[in-house]
Design a protein around this motif. Structure first.
Motif, PDB file in Angstrom:
ATOM      1  N   TYR A  28      -7.989  -4.356  -3.718  1.00 45.06           N
ATOM      2  CA  TYR A  28      -7.835  -3.044  -3.087  1.00 45.06           C
ATOM      3  C   TYR A  28      -9.159  -2.297  -3.157  1.00 45.06           C
ATOM      4  O   TYR A  28      -9.916  -2.433  -4.118  1.00 45.06           O
ATOM      5  N   SER A  32      -5.906   4.890  -4.005  1.00 43.38           N
ATOM      6  CA  SER A  32      -4.975   5.319  -2.957  1.00 43.38           C
ATOM      7  C   SER A  32      -4.372   4.128  -2.231  1.00 43.38           C
ATOM      8  O   SER A  32      -3.183   4.114  -1.902  1.00 43.38           O
ATOM      9  N   GLU A  33      -5.189   3.116  -1.996  1.00 43.37           N
ATOM     10  CA  GLU A  33      -4.704   1.918  -1.312  1.00 43.37           C
ATOM     11  C   GLU A  33      -3.639   1.214  -2.159  1.00 43.37           C
ATOM     12  O   GLU A  33      -2.632   0.733  -1.630  1.00 43.37           O
ATOM     13  N   ARG A  36      -0.453   3.323  -1.894  1.00 40.96           N
ATOM     14  CA  ARG A  36       0.149   3.158  -0.561  1.00 40.96           C
ATOM     15  C   ARG A  36       0.879   1.827  -0.449  1.00 40.96           C
ATOM     16  O   ARG A  36       2.005   1.749   0.049  1.00 40.96           O
ATOM     17  N   ASP A  37       0.247   0.753  -0.938  1.00 41.97           N
ATOM     18  CA  ASP A  37       0.875  -0.562  -0.879  1.00 41.97           C
ATOM     19  C   ASP A  37       2.152  -0.579  -1.719  1.00 41.97           C
ATOM     20  O   ASP A  37       3.168  -1.131  -1.306  1.00 41.97           O
TER      21      ASP A  37
END
Length: 96
Positions: A28, A32-33, A36-37
């Motif tokens: 990642y 944040s990623e 989100r995932d």
């Protein structure tokens, strides 16, 4: 118009470390990623659970209500499970 909204969250140390480890691994690009995932995965699980309830559980319950004569007694269920367990454990193992 902005398509994201900044949020401030507080995580237990172990979850915060997990997020950091995911980023450190290179899988990642940012914390944040990772979040989100994780949220997308949670939404997919919730959707699958809803589908299972509507497509499998509700029809089974409706069928049981419509045809109570097809239902097994607790004793029949215990016997079937016991018979199945005996059959599974009696099978000779193959391989290695």
């Amino acid at each position: 118009m902005r398509t994201t909204q900044p949020l401030t969250i507080t995580l237990p140390h172990d979850l915060a470390q997990m997020v950091k480890d995911k980023v450190s691994s290179g899988k990642y690009a940012s914390e944040s990623e990772v979040i989100r995932d994780g949220l997308r995965t949670l939404a997919a699980r919730d959707s699958a659970m809803q589908r299972w309830l509507l497509e499998e559980v509700v029809p089974t319950l409706e069928d049981a209500r419509a045809h109570p004569e097809r239902l097994l007694t607790a004793e029949e269920v215990r016997k079937n499970l016991s018979d199945y367990a005996r059959k599974v454990t009696a099978k000779p193992r193959t391989g290695a």
